[in-house]
Design a protein around this motif. Structure first.
Motif, PDB file in Angstrom:
ATOM      1  N   ASP A 121      38.033  17.037   6.733  1.00 57.99           N
ATOM      2  CA  ASP A 121      38.494  16.453   5.466  1.00 57.99           C
ATOM      3  C   ASP A 121      38.182  17.374   4.291  1.00 57.99           C
ATOM      4  O   ASP A 121      39.012  17.543   3.384  1.00 57.99           O
ATOM      5  CB  ASP A 121      37.844  15.087   5.233  1.00 57.99           C
TER       6      ASP A 121
ATOM      7  N   LYS B   9      42.478   7.094   9.813  1.00 56.55           N
ATOM      8  CA  LYS B   9      42.243   6.525   8.487  1.00 56.55           C
ATOM      9  C   LYS B   9      43.424   5.666   8.067  1.00 56.55           C
ATOM     10  O   LYS B   9      44.515   5.769   8.632  1.00 56.55           O
ATOM     11  CB  LYS B   9      42.024   7.633   7.451  1.00 56.55           C
TER      12      LYS B   9
ATOM     13  N   ASP C 188      54.495  15.018   6.086  1.00 53.68           N
ATOM     14  CA  ASP C 188      53.113  14.608   5.794  1.00 53.68           C
ATOM     15  C   ASP C 188      52.095  15.738   5.877  1.00 53.68           C
ATOM     16  O   ASP C 188      50.903  15.493   6.072  1.00 53.68           O
ATOM     17  CB  ASP C 188      52.682  13.466   6.724  1.00 53.68           C
TER      18      ASP C 188
ATOM     19  N   HIS D  34      46.018   5.091   5.160  1.00 50.01           N
ATOM     20  CA  HIS D  34      46.591   5.831   4.039  1.00 50.01           C
ATOM     21  C   HIS D  34      47.617   4.957   3.336  1.00 50.01           C
ATOM     22  O   HIS D  34      48.799   5.299   3.262  1.00 50.01           O
ATOM     23  CB  HIS D  34      47.263   7.113   4.524  1.00 50.01           C
ATOM     24  N   SER D  35      47.205   3.829   2.809  1.00 54.89           N
ATOM     25  CA  SER D  35      48.147   2.927   2.167  1.00 54.89           C
ATOM     26  C   SER D  35      48.431   3.363   0.740  1.00 54.89           C
ATOM     27  O   SER D  35      47.511   3.602  -0.037  1.00 54.89           O
ATOM     28  CB  SER D  35      47.595   1.501   2.151  1.00 54.89           C
ATOM     29  N   PRO D  36      49.718   3.482   0.350  1.00 55.08           N
ATOM     30  CA  PRO D  36      50.045   3.858  -1.027  1.00 55.08           C
ATOM     31  C   PRO D  36      49.692   2.775  -2.023  1.00 55.08           C
ATOM     32  O   PRO D  36      49.714   3.003  -3.227  1.00 55.08           O
ATOM     33  CB  PRO D  36      51.567   4.072  -0.961  1.00 55.08           C
TER      34      PRO D  36
ATOM     35  N   TYR E 296      50.702   3.059   7.893  1.00 52.46           N
ATOM     36  CA  TYR E 296      49.676   3.699   7.090  1.00 52.46           C
ATOM     37  C   TYR E 296      48.427   4.077   7.872  1.00 52.46           C
ATOM     38  O   TYR E 296      47.443   4.524   7.285  1.00 52.46           O
ATOM     39  CB  TYR E 296      49.297   2.786   5.918  1.00 52.46           C
TER      40      TYR E 296
ATOM     41  N   GLU F 186      40.972  19.091   1.902  1.00 55.28           N
ATOM     42  CA  GLU F 186      40.960  18.858   0.462  1.00 55.28           C
ATOM     43  C   GLU F 186      40.918  20.179  -0.309  1.00 55.28           C
ATOM     44  O   GLU F 186      41.646  20.371  -1.292  1.00 55.28           O
ATOM     45  CB  GLU F 186      39.755  17.989   0.093  1.00 55.28           C
TER      46      GLU F 186
ATOM     47  N   ARG G 138      46.948   6.662  10.187  1.00 58.55           N
ATOM     48  CA  ARG G 138      47.172   8.003  10.721  1.00 58.55           C
ATOM     49  C   ARG G 138      45.863   8.790  10.665  1.00 58.55           C
ATOM     50  O   ARG G 138      45.121   8.697   9.698  1.00 58.55           O
ATOM     51  CB  ARG G 138      48.227   8.765   9.904  1.00 58.55           C
TER      52      ARG G 138
ATOM     53  N   HIS H 129      39.809  -1.460   1.747  1.00 55.91           N
ATOM     54  CA  HIS H 129      40.861  -2.331   2.255  1.00 55.91           C
ATOM     55  C   HIS H 129      40.334  -3.675   2.757  1.00 55.91           C
ATOM     56  O   HIS H 129      41.099  -4.459   3.326  1.00 55.91           O
ATOM     57  CB  HIS H 129      41.631  -1.629   3.374  1.00 55.91           C
TER      58      HIS H 129
ATOM     59  N   THR I 299      49.589  18.308   4.317  1.00 53.93           N
ATOM     60  CA  THR I 299      48.867  18.373   3.038  1.00 53.93           C
ATOM     61  C   THR I 299      49.052  19.719   2.357  1.00 53.93           C
ATOM     62  O   THR I 299      48.960  19.814   1.130  1.00 53.93           O
ATOM     63  CB  THR I 299      47.373  18.102   3.258  1.00 53.93           C
TER      64      THR I 299
ATOM     65  N   THR J  83      46.779   1.511  -2.341  1.00 50.39           N
ATOM     66  CA  THR J  83      45.383   1.644  -2.725  1.00 50.39           C
ATOM     67  C   THR J  83      45.266   1.945  -4.207  1.00 50.39           C
ATOM     68  O   THR J  83      45.915   2.837  -4.729  1.00 50.39           O
ATOM     69  CB  THR J  83      44.709   2.770  -1.920  1.00 50.39           C
TER      70      THR J  83
END
Length: 423
Positions: A179, A55, A246, A57-59, A50, A183, A52, A99, A248, A61
């Motif tokens: 970022d 940052k 991965d 990027h844990s699911p 997680y 987005e 990458r 986290h 976006t 969260t």
């Protein structure tokens, strides 16, 4: 901290040559994670999977709170720098409040020190010099791995706090801008997805066609490793499966690989490059002539005006696309199998209306992706500049402990993490 000052008149006179291992124990805490990658834990787990792009990027969260687990030496605190030790050695990220209280897995190293030191280490680990030094010490018995001892002994330049603050601000602004672009681009494509879903659900019964009737598909050949390097011949983009994971948005300014294939035989710009995993299909629209490698299929509509309908139809049927793939982890996708898949195909007037409505959204997404690529170039230029400034400092005569760390026998031997751990 025991460090060697550098004075050469190049603007780095106050920079110091040091290493993590030279810091006093009260000024620097380093340890590795304690949990297996998939171990159950109420506090949540941060693993190398997680980390990458700087940052976490844990699911998990937003799904699991801090819980009541007893803190241990690998319990993360806000402001910690975590460094990947396995799979992508050297990737690093700050631990934010999101986290804090979670536990690091064994594939993660933890560095805890004054904010200006960890801020600098996160920048330094991205430089070409740091990456090359880590690569020298990587072992690959099963997966690419670097030990915590290697990070502790690796020399690095340390500028004064005020210089670090300036670098930290510059990199933070660049990353925040990237970022924002990502987005906004993602929202533009998601809006086009929503329009497709709305039209599909509210429409009269539309015709169903085989993909092979409305598009041309071509199965990729060869592996990324087999591509020749530096031939000097004209080249085109070469698309590997990992380049499509991965993303976006389905737009990429440039790809990392190239192939000396004949441009006339390559797929033209605007072609979809598609690959699969168990989680579904992954698709990107090319900006330049490109060739797919193995496990990638090039798909192009017969009529360019059908591009956006076909793209969003495939995105909406992501799981269906993965089901036609073969092999372990649904990775073997072929043009023949894909061409036999049924898709919804409205009349030409509807497809044209959809194109006219969504084309501006994709134009915005492409522009934002292009601007992000420019920002990445700026960031890379700053990292190269840091490496150049550090080269003279790091090429000074190595001290005895550093010579032991970098002799050929040490590079080829096993590495184990030890020392500096505190309960």
């Amino acid at each position: 901290m025991d460090a060697t000052a550098h004075h050469d008149g190049s603007g780095t006179e106050a920079w110091q040559r040091t290493s993590i291992g030279k810091f006093r124990a009260k000024d620097m805490y380093t340890t590795s994670g304690v949990l297996d990658e998939n171990a159950p834990d109420q506090t949540g787990i941060v693993s190398s999977t997680y980390v990458r792009g700087g940052k976490i990027h844990s699911p998990q969260t937003g799904k699991r709170g801090p819980g009541n687990s007893r803190p241990n030496r690998a319990t993360l605190k806000e402001g910690d720098l975590i460094v990947v030790l396995v799979r992508r050695p050297g990737d690093a990220a700050f631990v934010t409040a999101e986290h804090a209280g979670w536990t690091a897995s064994r594939s993660i190293g933890i560095i805890r020190a004054d904010p200006h030191v960890v801020r600098w280490l996160r920048i330094w680990l991205q430089t070409p010099t740091a990456k090359a030094r880590i690569e020298e010490d990587v072992t690959a018995h099963v997966e690419p791995t670097v030990s915590l001892d290697t990070l502790r002994s690796m020399p690095f330049p340390l500028p004064p706090p005020d210089i670090i603050t300036k670098y930290h601000r510059a990199f933070s602004l660049i990353e925040e801008k990237i970022d924002l672009h990502e987005e906004a681009a993602r929202k533009a494509v998601e809006l086009a997805d929503a329009i497709h879903d709305d039209w599909s659900s509210a429409s009269p019964v539309w015709e169903t066609r085989l993909l092979g009737d409305v598009a041309m598909a071509k199965t990729g050949k060869g592996s990324a490793r087999s591509l020749p390097r530096g031939t000097g011949k004209p080249s085109v983009d070469a698309i590997a499966p990992t380049d499509l994971f991965d993303l976006t948005v389905p737009h990429v300014e440039r790809f990392r690989l190239s192939s000396p294939a004949d441009v006339a035989e390559a797929s033209p710009p605007g072609t979809f490059m598609l690959t699969t995993r168990p989680d579904g299909a992954h698709i990107a629209v090319t900006q330049h002539p490109a060739s797919p490698t193995r496990c990638v299929v090039a798909v192009r509509p017969v009529d360019d005006r059908d591009t956006w309908w076909l793209l969003h139809e495939l995105r909406s049927r992501s799981s269906d696309v993965a089901q036609v793939a073969q092999g372990r982890n649904a990775r073997e996708i072929s043009a023949r199998a894909l061409s036999r898949m049924s898709i919804t195909w409205p009349d030409s007037f509807t497809r044209a209306d959809f194109h006219n409505m969504t084309d501006p959204l994709h134009a915005v997404a492409r522009q934002l992706v292009s601007e992000s690529a420019t920002l990445h170039d700026l960031k890379d230029a700053l990292l190269r500049d840091i490496s150049a400034k550090a080269d003279v400092l790091l090429e000074q005569e190595a001290e005895p402990d550093e010579e032991r760390a970098y002799t050929p026998s040490a590079l080829n031997g096993p590495h184990t993490a030890r020392g500096h751990d505190r309960p």
